[in-house]
Design an enzyme around this catalytic site. Structure first.
Site, PDB file in Angstrom:
ATOM      1  N   LYS A 166       1.144  -1.113  -0.067  1.00  0.00           N
ATOM      2  CA  LYS A 166       0.412   0.206   0.186  1.00  0.00           C
ATOM      3  C   LYS A 166       1.201   1.529  -0.200  1.00  0.00           C
ATOM      4  O   LYS A 166       1.964   1.411   0.735  1.00  0.00           O
ATOM      5  CB  LYS A 166      -1.310  -0.274   1.085  1.00  0.00           C
ATOM      6  CG  LYS A 166       0.053   0.081   2.554  1.00  0.00           C
ATOM      7  CD  LYS A 166      -0.950  -0.646   3.297  1.00  0.00           C
ATOM      8  CE  LYS A 166      -0.233  -0.290   4.989  1.00  0.00           C
ATOM      9  NZ  LYS A 166      -1.542  -1.387   6.342  1.00  0.00           N
ATOM     10  N   TYR A 219      16.385  29.686  10.877  1.00  0.00           N
ATOM     11  CA  TYR A 219      15.178  30.003  10.805  1.00  0.00           C
ATOM     12  C   TYR A 219      14.454  30.814  12.942  1.00  0.00           C
ATOM     13  O   TYR A 219      15.080  29.391  13.668  1.00  0.00           O
ATOM     14  CB  TYR A 219      13.791  30.071  10.770  1.00  0.00           C
ATOM     15  CG  TYR A 219      13.396  30.212   9.467  1.00  0.00           C
ATOM     16  CD1 TYR A 219      13.343  31.615   9.127  1.00  0.00           C
ATOM     17  CD2 TYR A 219      13.082  28.712   8.372  1.00  0.00           C
ATOM     18  CE1 TYR A 219      13.018  31.870   7.212  1.00  0.00           C
ATOM     19  CE2 TYR A 219      12.734  29.329   6.789  1.00  0.00           C
ATOM     20  CZ  TYR A 219      12.876  31.282   6.581  1.00  0.00           C
ATOM     21  OH  TYR A 219      12.591  30.909   5.219  1.00  0.00           O
TER      22      TYR A 219
HETATM   23  C1  PLP Z   1      -0.222  -2.000   6.901  1.00  0.00           C
HETATM   24  C2  PLP Z   1      -1.157  -3.348   6.840  1.00  0.00           C
HETATM   25  C3  PLP Z   1      -0.078  -4.171   7.280  1.00  0.00           C
HETATM   26  C4  PLP Z   1       1.013  -4.267   7.396  1.00  0.00           C
HETATM   27  O1  PLP Z   1       2.081  -4.352   8.797  1.00  0.00           O
HETATM   28  P1  PLP Z   1       3.344  -3.394   9.223  1.00  0.00           P
HETATM   29  O2  PLP Z   1       3.076  -3.199  10.393  1.00  0.00           O
HETATM   30  O3  PLP Z   1       3.648  -3.067   7.740  1.00  0.00           O
HETATM   31  O4  PLP Z   1       3.563  -5.098   8.618  1.00  0.00           O
HETATM   32  C5  PLP Z   1      -0.563  -6.004   7.054  1.00  0.00           C
HETATM   33  N1  PLP Z   1      -2.328  -6.373   7.306  1.00  0.00           N
HETATM   34  C6  PLP Z   1      -3.081  -4.623   7.306  1.00  0.00           C
HETATM   35  C7  PLP Z   1      -4.730  -4.910   7.167  1.00  0.00           C
HETATM   36  C8  PLP Z   1      -2.686  -3.586   6.975  1.00  0.00           C
HETATM   37  O5  PLP Z   1      -3.189  -2.495   6.563  1.00  0.00           O
END
Ligand code: PLP
Length: 383
Positions: free
Chosen positions: A41, A261
């Site tokens: 994702k 800054y």
């Molecule tokens: C993002 C996600 C994962 C992966 O999690 P990590 O902590 O990055 O390994 C697995 N299952 C779902 C449903 C997720 O949303």
């Protein structure tokens, strides 16, 4: 530079595809009886799904998870033969697109079941789906106490073919947390309603901490990309991402002068500063400036590195520029330095994240579009 070459970027992100594939194999070895899928994702956690997905597919990864249908399309293009699950985004108007591109929806609500059932009827096909139950996170997912009803409805519905029953852990990064065991018990009860359907519970942290979470399919994300999955444990993963910034100017500044800054940092000695072309617009988060950002109570700020030697950030990180204290570097090292490592071998992703009060996941997914993307390993060499 030729006429057609783009002007050089001030930042670059190098992704080591061999390290990525090595991490995937390591995760597979932690759960040898399960299939190791890949969570890709958010453009593979910011590292580029168009390169990450084919590298994993070549290594033998057969199942990918995207968050939304548009992301899933890119995954489908990158791995034509893979199974692609989509965590959310099934609606009446998007359903036919799932069929067209062979995407498998993760069903989170009773309405999703109805939409997918109608889509199956309309297409005259039997359609695969994943059933996602919420076992204690109160995010997306079907209700555990409806599992019996849902199992009965699916058994009576020839159009739906559940390919996976899944849930997600809220506290896998804290191995001793009581919610982990509670979620597992609820998941076992749900799963018993769907005999013969593959089960999936584990994210990266769960894979690394307890083989009992592996079930039939694991869904690692952050560990593939070299991030820390279990709190404060680097784990066995190899770093995958190297983020660097070009040095734009070296300047000498005197003891008592201020930097940046807000004039928040007063130099305690005559100093040499390297001004690098990176800032919060690139995801080099301003909160990592250390002392001097209002609202921020944390102490030390981030460091970069030159030739394996840490060089601390001085003053506030601004939009496009950051000052690093290079006073202690030998002249010969400084003379040949063109880039500062921001994240990589010397400066761990999660060390930078901690300096900014956040997690490696957020840092990776924030690295901005100005950075030139380069890929090494995986049968490729950088341009
Ligand atoms: C993002 C996600 C994962 C992966 O999690 P990590 O902590 O990055 O390994 C697995 N299952 C779902 C449903 C997720 O949303």
């Amino acid at each position: 530079m030729s006429d057609s070459a783009p002007p050089p970027a001030a930042t670059r992100l190098t992704v080591d595809l061999d390290a990525l594939v090595g991490n995937w194999r390591t995760l597979q070895a932690f759960a040898p009886a399960a299939e190791t899928a890949a969570m890709v994702k958010a453009d593979a956690y910011g590292l580029g799904a168009d390169r990450v997905v084919p590298a994993l597919a070549r290594a033998g990864c057969r199942t990918f998870f995207a968050a939304f249908p548009d992301e899933a399309l890119a995954v489908r293009e990158a791995a034509p033969g893979a199974r692609v699950f989509v965590l959310a985004g099934l609606f009446e108007e998007t359903a036919m697109g799932f069929i067209e591109h062979r995407l498998v929806p993760v069903l989170n609500r009773r309405e999703d079941l109805a939409v997918w059932r109608r889509t199956a009827a309309r297409s005259g096909r039997r359609l695969a789906c994943a059933l996602h139950f919420d076992t204690g996170m109160n995010r997306l997912g079907l209700a555990v106490d409806e599992a019996g009803d849902i199992a009965a409805a699916i058994a009576a519905e020839p159009g739906l073919e559940p390919a996976l029953v899944m849930s997600h852990l809220a506290c896998a990064d804290e191995p001793g947390h009581r919610l982990n065991a509670a979620q597992k018990a609820r998941f076992d009860a749900v799963r018993a309603r769907f005999p013969g359907v593959a089960a999936s519970l584990a994210n990266s942290a769960a894979i690394l901490t307890d083989p009992g979470f592996a079930y039939d399919l694991t869904r690692p994300g952050i560990a593939l990309y070299g991030g820390e999955a279990v709190n404060r444990s680097a784990g066995p993963m190899m770093p995958v991402a190297t983020f660097e910034a070009r040095i734009l100017q070296l300047r000498r500044a005197r003891k008592g002068e201020t930097v940046g800054y807000g004039a928040t940092t007063t130099l305690a000695r005559d100093s040499v500063l390297a001004i690098a072309g990176v800032g919060y617009a690139d995801g080099y988060l301003r909160a990592a400036s250390g002392a001097g950002v209002p609202q921020r109570q944390l102490g030390a700020g981030a460091s970069g590195a030159i030739a394996g030697r840490p060089v601390p950030v001085v003053g506030r990180i601004s939009m496009d520029a950051t000052a690093f204290d290079v006073t202690d570097l030998p002249d010969r090292v400084l003379a040949s330095a063109a880039w500062i490592e921001l994240i990589g071998e010397t400066i761990g992703l999660d060390d930078f994240a901690r300096a900014a009060g956040t997690i490696g996941y957020e840092v990776l997914t924030r690295i901005g579009p100005r950075a030139e993307r380069r890929y090494v390993g995986g049968g490729t060499t950088p341009a």
